[in-house]
Design a protein around this motif. Sequence first.
Motif, short mmCIF file in Angstrom:
data_model
loop_
_atom_site.label_atom_id
_atom_site.label_comp_id
_atom_site.label_asym_id
_atom_site.label_seq_id
_atom_site.Cartn_x
_atom_site.Cartn_y
_atom_site.Cartn_z
N UNK A 130 28.87 34.79 33.77
CA UNK A 130 29.94 33.78 33.84
C UNK A 130 31.31 34.42 33.85
N UNK A 131 31.51 35.44 33.04
CA UNK A 131 32.81 36.13 33.02
C UNK A 131 33.10 36.77 34.38
N UNK A 132 32.07 37.34 35.02
CA UNK A 132 32.28 37.90 36.35
C UNK A 132 32.63 36.79 37.34
N UNK A 133 31.91 35.68 37.29
CA UNK A 133 32.19 34.58 38.20
C UNK A 133 33.63 34.10 38.01
N UNK A 134 34.06 33.95 36.77
CA UNK A 134 35.43 33.51 36.51
C UNK A 134 36.45 34.52 37.05
N UNK A 135 36.17 35.81 36.87
CA UNK A 135 37.10 36.83 37.36
C UNK A 135 37.13 36.85 38.88
N UNK A 136 36.00 36.54 39.52
CA UNK A 136 35.97 36.47 40.98
C UNK A 136 36.77 35.25 41.46
N UNK A 137 36.65 34.12 40.77
CA UNK A 137 37.47 32.96 41.12
C UNK A 137 38.96 33.34 41.03
N UNK A 138 39.35 33.99 39.95
CA UNK A 138 40.74 34.41 39.79
C UNK A 138 41.16 35.39 40.89
N UNK A 139 40.22 36.22 41.35
CA UNK A 139 40.53 37.14 42.45
C UNK A 139 40.79 36.38 43.75
N UNK A 140 40.07 35.27 43.97
CA UNK A 140 40.37 34.44 45.13
C UNK A 140 41.78 33.85 44.99
N UNK A 141 42.12 33.37 43.80
CA UNK A 141 43.45 32.79 43.56
C UNK A 141 44.53 33.84 43.78
N UNK A 142 44.30 35.05 43.29
CA UNK A 142 45.29 36.13 43.35
C UNK A 142 45.25 36.90 44.68
#
Length: 132
Positions: free
Chosen positions: A39-51
């Motif tokens: 889940x933490x990786x998925x969240x960080x990947x979402x943030x990478x899309x945002x950034x």
Amino acid sequence: MPATCPCRVLDEQKLSYAQCCQPFHLGRTQKTVLPQTAEALMRSRYSAFVQLLPQYLLETWHESTRPEELELDEDLVWTGLEVVKARAGGAGANRGVVEFIAHYGRGANAGSQREVSTFVRQDGAWYYVDAL
């Protein structure tokens, strides 16, 4: 106070991007700071899309399914993340599944993407494999 992290983990604590996902984004290449759960990786990947961080997305994509390159749509604005369910994928696991809904906007149009993503841990690091 700096902007709340796009992944909105622990929304009630209003963690900033620098306190939440940015260390993952900066530490991935050296493997100094890695997400400890799927889940933490998925969240960080979402943030990478945002950034708009395609390199991080490629680095966290399992080699068996990773594309050679990734071009992000700069006109797409990610507006929110809802984690529906995380199965397995804890700190001691080697596989995990995370279901989520990512909301986005493009101009006056809004939409969402619902996904069930699978992850594997290899050599101590989590990787995105694929999605349904």
